[in-house]
Design a protein around this motif. Structure first.
Motif, PDB file in Angstrom:
ATOM      1  N   ILE A  35      20.867  34.505 -48.546  1.00 54.27           N
ATOM      2  CA  ILE A  35      20.142  35.769 -48.374  1.00 54.27           C
ATOM      3  C   ILE A  35      20.944  36.914 -48.988  1.00 54.27           C
ATOM      4  O   ILE A  35      20.400  37.746 -49.713  1.00 54.27           O
ATOM      5  N   ALA A  36      22.243  36.942 -48.738  1.00 56.48           N
ATOM      6  CA  ALA A  36      23.095  37.999 -49.291  1.00 56.48           C
ATOM      7  C   ALA A  36      23.110  37.954 -50.816  1.00 56.48           C
ATOM      8  O   ALA A  36      23.024  38.996 -51.479  1.00 56.48           O
ATOM      9  N   SER A  37      23.176  36.752 -51.374  1.00 53.76           N
ATOM     10  CA  SER A  37      23.198  36.590 -52.819  1.00 53.76           C
ATOM     11  C   SER A  37      21.914  37.094 -53.469  1.00 53.76           C
ATOM     12  O   SER A  37      21.942  37.699 -54.545  1.00 53.76           O
ATOM     13  N   THR A  38      20.804  36.851 -52.822  1.00 52.91           N
ATOM     14  CA  THR A  38      19.516  37.299 -53.349  1.00 52.91           C
ATOM     15  C   THR A  38      19.290  38.780 -53.076  1.00 52.91           C
ATOM     16  O   THR A  38      18.674  39.483 -53.891  1.00 52.91           O
ATOM     17  N   PRO A  41      21.279  42.570 -55.243  1.00 49.88           N
ATOM     18  CA  PRO A  41      20.791  43.387 -56.366  1.00 49.88           C
ATOM     19  C   PRO A  41      19.734  44.410 -55.940  1.00 49.88           C
ATOM     20  O   PRO A  41      19.717  45.539 -56.435  1.00 49.88           O
ATOM     21  N   PHE A  42      18.869  43.992 -55.021  1.00 49.87           N
ATOM     22  CA  PHE A  42      17.811  44.890 -54.568  1.00 49.87           C
ATOM     23  C   PHE A  42      18.353  45.989 -53.661  1.00 49.87           C
ATOM     24  O   PHE A  42      17.893  47.133 -53.721  1.00 49.87           O
ATOM     25  N   LEU A  43      19.331  45.656 -52.828  1.00 47.29           N
ATOM     26  CA  LEU A  43      19.951  46.677 -51.975  1.00 47.29           C
ATOM     27  C   LEU A  43      20.753  47.663 -52.819  1.00 47.29           C
ATOM     28  O   LEU A  43      20.725  48.876 -52.559  1.00 47.29           O
ATOM     29  N   ALA A  44      21.435  47.173 -53.843  1.00 46.55           N
ATOM     30  CA  ALA A  44      22.162  48.069 -54.749  1.00 46.55           C
ATOM     31  C   ALA A  44      21.185  48.953 -55.518  1.00 46.55           C
ATOM     32  O   ALA A  44      21.427  50.150 -55.713  1.00 46.55           O
ATOM     33  N   GLY A  45      20.067  48.372 -55.951  1.00 42.40           N
ATOM     34  CA  GLY A  45      19.030  49.151 -56.628  1.00 42.40           C
ATOM     35  C   GLY A  45      18.434  50.201 -55.712  1.00 42.40           C
ATOM     36  O   GLY A  45      18.157  51.328 -56.130  1.00 42.40           O
ATOM     37  N   LEU A  46      18.238  49.825 -54.456  1.00 38.38           N
ATOM     38  CA  LEU A  46      17.742  50.778 -53.456  1.00 38.38           C
ATOM     39  C   LEU A  46      18.704  51.952 -53.329  1.00 38.38           C
ATOM     40  O   LEU A  46      18.275  53.114 -53.323  1.00 38.38           O
ATOM     41  N   ALA A  47      19.989  51.666 -53.252  1.00 43.52           N
ATOM     42  CA  ALA A  47      20.996  52.732 -53.162  1.00 43.52           C
ATOM     43  C   ALA A  47      20.940  53.630 -54.394  1.00 43.52           C
ATOM     44  O   ALA A  47      21.000  54.862 -54.280  1.00 43.52           O
ATOM     45  N   GLY A  48      20.800  53.024 -55.567  1.00 44.22           N
ATOM     46  CA  GLY A  48      20.685  53.817 -56.795  1.00 44.22           C
ATOM     47  C   GLY A  48      19.444  54.689 -56.798  1.00 44.22           C
ATOM     48  O   GLY A  48      19.487  55.848 -57.229  1.00 44.22           O
ATOM     49  N   GLY A  49      18.341  54.148 -56.302  1.00 51.02           N
ATOM     50  CA  GLY A  49      17.108  54.928 -56.211  1.00 51.02           C
ATOM     51  C   GLY A  49      17.245  56.087 -55.245  1.00 51.02           C
ATOM     52  O   GLY A  49      16.766  57.194 -55.501  1.00 51.02           O
ATOM     53  N   TRP A  50      17.910  55.840 -54.118  1.00 52.11           N
ATOM     54  CA  TRP A  50      18.163  56.914 -53.139  1.00 52.11           C
ATOM     55  C   TRP A  50      18.995  58.020 -53.776  1.00 52.11           C
ATOM     56  O   TRP A  50      18.697  59.194 -53.588  1.00 52.11           O
ATOM     57  N   ALA A  74      13.192  47.956 -57.040  1.00 55.49           N
ATOM     58  CA  ALA A  74      12.510  47.004 -57.930  1.00 55.49           C
ATOM     59  C   ALA A  74      13.138  46.973 -59.325  1.00 55.49           C
ATOM     60  O   ALA A  74      13.554  45.909 -59.801  1.00 55.49           O
ATOM     61  N   ALA A  75      13.228  48.119 -59.981  1.00 53.46           N
ATOM     62  CA  ALA A  75      13.695  48.151 -61.367  1.00 53.46           C
ATOM     63  C   ALA A  75      15.195  47.888 -61.480  1.00 53.46           C
ATOM     64  O   ALA A  75      15.624  46.996 -62.232  1.00 53.46           O
ATOM     65  N   LEU A  76      15.995  48.655 -60.753  1.00 53.05           N
ATOM     66  CA  LEU A  76      17.444  48.416 -60.802  1.00 53.05           C
ATOM     67  C   LEU A  76      17.789  47.045 -60.229  1.00 53.05           C
ATOM     68  O   LEU A  76      18.704  46.375 -60.724  1.00 53.05           O
ATOM     69  N   GLY A  77      17.057  46.639 -59.192  1.00 57.74           N
ATOM     70  CA  GLY A  77      17.276  45.306 -58.629  1.00 57.74           C
ATOM     71  C   GLY A  77      17.102  44.216 -59.667  1.00 57.74           C
ATOM     72  O   GLY A  77      17.887  43.271 -59.740  1.00 57.74           O
ATOM     73  N   MET A  78      16.072  44.346 -60.492  1.00 58.03           N
ATOM     74  CA  MET A  78      15.845  43.343 -61.555  1.00 58.03           C
ATOM     75  C   MET A  78      16.959  43.394 -62.602  1.00 58.03           C
ATOM     76  O   MET A  78      17.417  42.362 -63.077  1.00 58.03           O
TER      77      MET A  78
END
Length: 121
Positions: A35-38, A41-50, A74-78
């Motif tokens: 779960i952490a591995s998946t 990227p999305f949590l880091a992207g969320l932080a970037g979006g914030w 979504a975008a940064l996570g990808m």
């Protein structure tokens, strides 16, 4: 400050729900490491979006906080998935955009509706 913490928690829960449902639907297992591995990227992207949206100013608003959280996740996570070698597929991108949009914007819309209903009575 309390509303910012709550918004961060809700957004992170939305991303984690997306990851857990996705892993379960592909029978990847529910190990914490998986779960952490998946999710990272999305949590880091969320932080970037914030950060890009400066969402802490009004975290409950659709614009810019909700849209920033959604597109960041979504975008940064990808992008982070590709850079880390996890890969993406067009269908996965579409599902991620839809799910994350529904949930990250959805709780904000639900809160807005509730507040409007409360003010109207």
């Amino acid at each position: 400050m309390r509303s910012v913490r709550l918004a961060v928690i809700l957004d992170c829960c939305c991303v984690l729900l997306f990851v857990i449902i996705g892993r379960a639907s592909h029978t990847k297992g529910e190990s914490l490491g998986g779960i952490a591995s998946t999710a990272w990227p999305f949590l880091a992207g969320l932080a970037g979006g914030w950060l890009a949206a400066r969402a802490w100013r009004r975290p409950w608003r659709l614009w810019p906080a909700g849209v920033g959280a959604w597109l960041g996740a979504a975008a940064l996570g990808m992008v982070f998935r590709v850079v880390s070698g996890q890969g993406t597929a067009v269908a996965f991108i579409a599902v991620a955009l839809a799910f994350l949009g529904l949930f990250l914007l959805g709780w904000r819309l639900a809160l807005r509706q509730r507040l409007l209903r409360t003010e109207g009575t």
